[in-house]
Design an enzyme around this catalytic site. Structure first.
Site, PDB file in Angstrom:
ATOM      1  N   HIS A 308      54.245  51.261 -16.611  1.00  0.00           N
ATOM      2  CA  HIS A 308      55.693  51.425 -16.458  1.00  0.00           C
ATOM      3  C   HIS A 308      56.165  50.483 -15.363  1.00  0.00           C
ATOM      4  CE1 HIS A 308      59.615  53.284 -15.849  1.00  0.00           C
ATOM      5  NE2 HIS A 308      59.432  53.849 -17.020  1.00  0.00           N
ATOM      6  N   ASP A 365      55.939  58.127 -23.220  1.00  0.00           N
ATOM      7  CA  ASP A 365      55.671  57.929 -24.651  1.00  0.00           C
ATOM      8  C   ASP A 365      54.252  58.310 -25.037  1.00  0.00           C
ATOM      9  OD1 ASP A 365      57.724  55.326 -23.916  1.00  0.00           O
ATOM     10  OD2 ASP A 365      58.226  56.726 -25.514  1.00  0.00           O
TER      11      ASP A 365
HETATM   12  C1  SDX Z   1      59.811  53.282 -21.619  1.00  0.00           C
HETATM   13  O1  SDX Z   1      62.112  51.223 -17.798  1.00  0.00           O
HETATM   14  C2  SDX Z   1      62.171  52.481 -18.170  1.00  0.00           C
HETATM   15  O2  SDX Z   1      62.599  53.336 -17.458  1.00  0.00           O
HETATM   16  C3  SDX Z   1      61.703  52.731 -19.593  1.00  0.00           C
HETATM   17  C4  SDX Z   1      61.523  54.180 -20.003  1.00  0.00           C
HETATM   18  C5  SDX Z   1      62.850  54.903 -20.089  1.00  0.00           C
HETATM   19  O3  SDX Z   1      62.846  56.149 -19.989  1.00  0.00           O
HETATM   20  O4  SDX Z   1      63.890  54.224 -20.367  1.00  0.00           O
HETATM   21  O5  SDX Z   1      60.691  54.847 -19.079  1.00  0.00           O
HETATM   22  C6  SDX Z   1      60.885  54.285 -21.401  1.00  0.00           C
HETATM   23  O6  SDX Z   1      60.109  52.221 -22.108  1.00  0.00           O
HETATM   24  C7  SDX Z   1      58.400  53.594 -21.155  1.00  0.00           C
HETATM   25  C8  SDX Z   1      57.432  52.391 -21.384  1.00  0.00           C
HETATM   26  C9  SDX Z   1      56.967  52.417 -22.843  1.00  0.00           C
HETATM   27  N1  SDX Z   1      56.199  51.174 -23.156  1.00  0.00           N
HETATM   28  C10 SDX Z   1      54.898  51.218 -23.389  1.00  0.00           C
HETATM   29  O7  SDX Z   1      54.187  52.219 -23.248  1.00  0.00           O
HETATM   30  C11 SDX Z   1      54.322  49.871 -23.858  1.00  0.00           C
HETATM   31  C12 SDX Z   1      53.029  49.565 -23.091  1.00  0.00           C
HETATM   32  N2  SDX Z   1      53.361  49.269 -21.679  1.00  0.00           N
HETATM   33  C13 SDX Z   1      53.540  47.884 -21.320  1.00  0.00           C
HETATM   34  O8  SDX Z   1      54.061  47.049 -22.301  1.00  0.00           O
HETATM   35  C14 SDX Z   1      54.094  47.703 -19.905  1.00  0.00           C
HETATM   36  O9  SDX Z   1      53.377  48.538 -19.086  1.00  0.00           O
HETATM   37  C15 SDX Z   1      55.582  47.910 -19.641  1.00  0.00           C
HETATM   38  C16 SDX Z   1      56.419  47.057 -20.519  1.00  0.00           C
HETATM   39  C17 SDX Z   1      55.940  49.328 -19.842  1.00  0.00           C
HETATM   40  C18 SDX Z   1      55.842  47.528 -18.185  1.00  0.00           C
HETATM   41  O10 SDX Z   1      55.597  46.179 -18.069  1.00  0.00           O
HETATM   42  P1  SDX Z   1      55.779  45.415 -16.649  1.00  0.00           P
HETATM   43  O11 SDX Z   1      56.262  46.325 -15.585  1.00  0.00           O
HETATM   44  O12 SDX Z   1      56.556  44.162 -16.898  1.00  0.00           O
HETATM   45  O13 SDX Z   1      54.308  45.133 -16.261  1.00  0.00           O
HETATM   46  P2  SDX Z   1      53.555  43.789 -16.583  1.00  0.00           P
HETATM   47  O14 SDX Z   1      53.738  43.452 -18.019  1.00  0.00           O
HETATM   48  O15 SDX Z   1      53.935  42.791 -15.550  1.00  0.00           O
HETATM   49  O16 SDX Z   1      52.020  44.236 -16.397  1.00  0.00           O
HETATM   50  C19 SDX Z   1      51.412  44.252 -15.094  1.00  0.00           C
HETATM   51  C20 SDX Z   1      49.923  44.121 -15.379  1.00  0.00           C
HETATM   52  C21 SDX Z   1      49.600  42.935 -16.296  1.00  0.00           C
HETATM   53  O17 SDX Z   1      48.283  42.540 -16.028  1.00  0.00           O
HETATM   54  P3  SDX Z   1      48.050  41.321 -14.931  1.00  0.00           P
HETATM   55  O18 SDX Z   1      48.916  40.162 -15.404  1.00  0.00           O
HETATM   56  O19 SDX Z   1      48.481  41.876 -13.590  1.00  0.00           O
HETATM   57  O20 SDX Z   1      46.556  41.012 -15.014  1.00  0.00           O
HETATM   58  O21 SDX Z   1      49.466  45.288 -16.102  1.00  0.00           O
HETATM   59  C22 SDX Z   1      49.012  44.900 -17.385  1.00  0.00           C
HETATM   60  C23 SDX Z   1      49.603  43.553 -17.673  1.00  0.00           C
HETATM   61  O22 SDX Z   1      48.783  42.805 -18.576  1.00  0.00           O
HETATM   62  N3  SDX Z   1      49.520  45.923 -18.323  1.00  0.00           N
HETATM   63  C24 SDX Z   1      48.823  46.466 -19.307  1.00  0.00           C
HETATM   64  C25 SDX Z   1      49.664  47.429 -19.883  1.00  0.00           C
HETATM   65  N4  SDX Z   1      50.837  47.429 -19.248  1.00  0.00           N
HETATM   66  C26 SDX Z   1      50.747  46.496 -18.278  1.00  0.00           C
HETATM   67  N5  SDX Z   1      47.538  46.246 -19.749  1.00  0.00           N
HETATM   68  C27 SDX Z   1      47.151  46.995 -20.806  1.00  0.00           C
HETATM   69  N6  SDX Z   1      47.908  47.948 -21.426  1.00  0.00           N
HETATM   70  C28 SDX Z   1      49.163  48.180 -20.976  1.00  0.00           C
HETATM   71  N7  SDX Z   1      49.912  49.106 -21.562  1.00  0.00           N
END
Ligand code: SDX
Length: 426
Positions: A308, A365
């Protein structure tokens, strides 16, 4: 140099600039950089707005480190356990928890306004079978503006009330109609003898002239899911809604845009993706293979329902949903291989350095999908459930911006990295 400023030095020319610090009622202060370009000739850069506050708001507060969420100052655990979704919707839109009379009147408004113009059904007829309900719903909400065209201007408190109550009441009906149409089922009209959440479940499950049993535990579980989804500060879809509010677009267009933004699998579409991912993994003995894929930088695979932008600790909503999932499945006698798979993923991820070091915890989720499946809600309707819950939040956020004394249109700048001027080759 005042203690309420931040001083920035440009080492290229030795110039220093002071920017004011604005304090929050709770949580991080902000640096007001609205004059940054005028003073420095440069833009600030923050892809995805990871450190950027886009507005002032009184609606929802999140502390990502502490895993805290409050609606207008009330903690999410209190709202989920002690209040209903209509209490929550009223609080978000009108600023205070309703008295019993106010809640009764609001519930009556929701029932009376739950019907949609019969003309909307002709729009739904145009969609092919199996059209995704989110596509139908987004179009349906936008189309409402053509039926309520004399209510597009919203300026007085009464007009805000009318608009808010109309949209909150009609979204579940449009949502249920979207599902029924996409599956070739006869539509079920709202039942004025049922409450908000029971009515929606009935419109999903009932058949003409056939009574369907809706258990109280099912209605309460779905009502709590709506409450937990009701608002969440400046998330991507709320940002879309506020962007449209800043152009003075009417609320139907803004909510339709919010639905579009929410549909993305990185956002509200994640609940459907979680279930599809659990089904793809299938059995607990395949979990390790997919955990390795999620950690592999060269593999685009992500663990849906994990991570998140704000919560680098447990999403407080996920904690509540996990309890509901376990209670519901126990009561309904549902044992599911998917729950075993989900539990194994959670167990591994919560101890694995890759996830722990990045603050990747289960989010809302990760658990909502399994609960919705236990409620016999089809996967393609999961994001629609999110829309029904989030609509009061979107309306509160649209109204908050729309009622500001001055409204600045959302218009970010960019770091241009394209070609410099060139002349066409003769
Ligand atoms: C919602 O914003 C809100 O408030 C949203 C929400 C709401 O109520 O409105 O809470 C609802 O959208 C919840 C989130 C649902 N999405 C998912 O579950 C999809 C999976 N999650 C990811 O896509 C991700 O975690 C996000 C999009 C939710 C957050 O992305 P960020 O904050 O931009 O984080 P990032 O992409 O910069 O990741 C940071 C690191 C990266 O690795 P490094 O580059 O540091 O090596 O964490 C890794 C990412 O590769 N990473 C994951 C991951 N999420 C982040 N690795 C594996 N699996 C994951 N799910």
């Amino acid at each position: 140099m005042s203690k309420d400023t931040i001083t920035i030095t440009n080492n290229r020319n030795g110039k220093t600039y002071d920017f004011n610090i604005l304090d929050a009622s709770v949580g991080p202060s902000v640096v007001d950089i609205s004059t940054f370009y005028k003073e420095t000739g440069m833009f600030t850069y923050d892809e995805g707005y990871t450190s950027t506050a886009s507005c002032k708001s009184e609606i929802t507060y999140i502390d990502g480190g502490a895993g805290k969420l409050m609606y207008r100052g009330y903690d999410i655990a209190y709202m989920a356990k002690e209040k209903t979704f209509l209490d929550t919707a009223y609080l978000l839109v009108y600023g205070e928890l309703p008295t019993k009379d106010e809640l009764d009147n609001f519930a009556l408004e929701m029932q009376k306004r739950s019907f949609v113009h019969e003309g909307v059904k002709k729009l739904f007829d145009a969609f092919p079978d199996r059209a995704h309900p989110m596509a139908i719903l987004s179009a349906g909400v936008s189309a409402l503006s053509t039926f309520y065209y004399n209510h597009l201007e919203v300026n007085t408190p009464q007009e805000y009330k009318e608009m808010a109550n109309r949209i909150i009441a009609k979204i579940p009906t449009l949502a249920a109609f979207s599902y029924r149409y996409s599956n070739g089922l006869p539509i079920i009209y709202p039942d004025l003898n049922k409450g908000f959440t029971e009515n929606f479940l009935n419109m999903l499950r009932a058949y003409p002239h056939e009574y369907v049993e809706l258990k109280d535990i099912e209605i309460k579980a779905l009502d709590t899911i709506f409450t937990l989804h009701a608002d969440h500060e400046q998330n991507a879809s709320t940002t879309a809604v506020r962007n449209l509010a800043s152009t003075m677009a009417h609320p139907y267009a803004a909510i339709s845009a919010g639905i579009g933004a929410l549909w993305g699998r990185s956002h509200g579409g994640a609940n459907e993706s979680v279930i599809r991912q659990l089904e793809m993994i299938g059995t607990v003995d395949r979990v390790d293979e997919f955990i390795a894929k999620a950690k592999d930088k060269n593999d685009p695979f992500r663990l849906m329902g994990f991570g998140h932008r704000v919560y680098k600790n447990f999403d407080p909503r996920a904690t509540i949903l996990k309890e509901i999932r376990n209670e519901l499945m126990g009561e309904l006698g549902i044992s599911s291989e998917l729950v075993e798979v989900a539990n194994k993923i959670e167990k591994i991820a919560l101890s694995d350095e890759y996830f722990v070091s990045r603050g990747l915890y289960p989010n809302i989720d990760f658990y909502s999908g399994l609960i919705l499946q236990a409620l016999k809600i089809p996967k393609e309707m999961f994001a629609v459930i999110f829309v029904i819950g989030r609509t009061p939040g979107w309306i509160a956020q649209w109204s908050e911006l729309h009622q500001q004394k001055t409204i600045k249109i959302a218009r970010p700048r960019q770091l241009y990295v394209g070609p410099t001027e060139r002349t066409p080759k003769s």
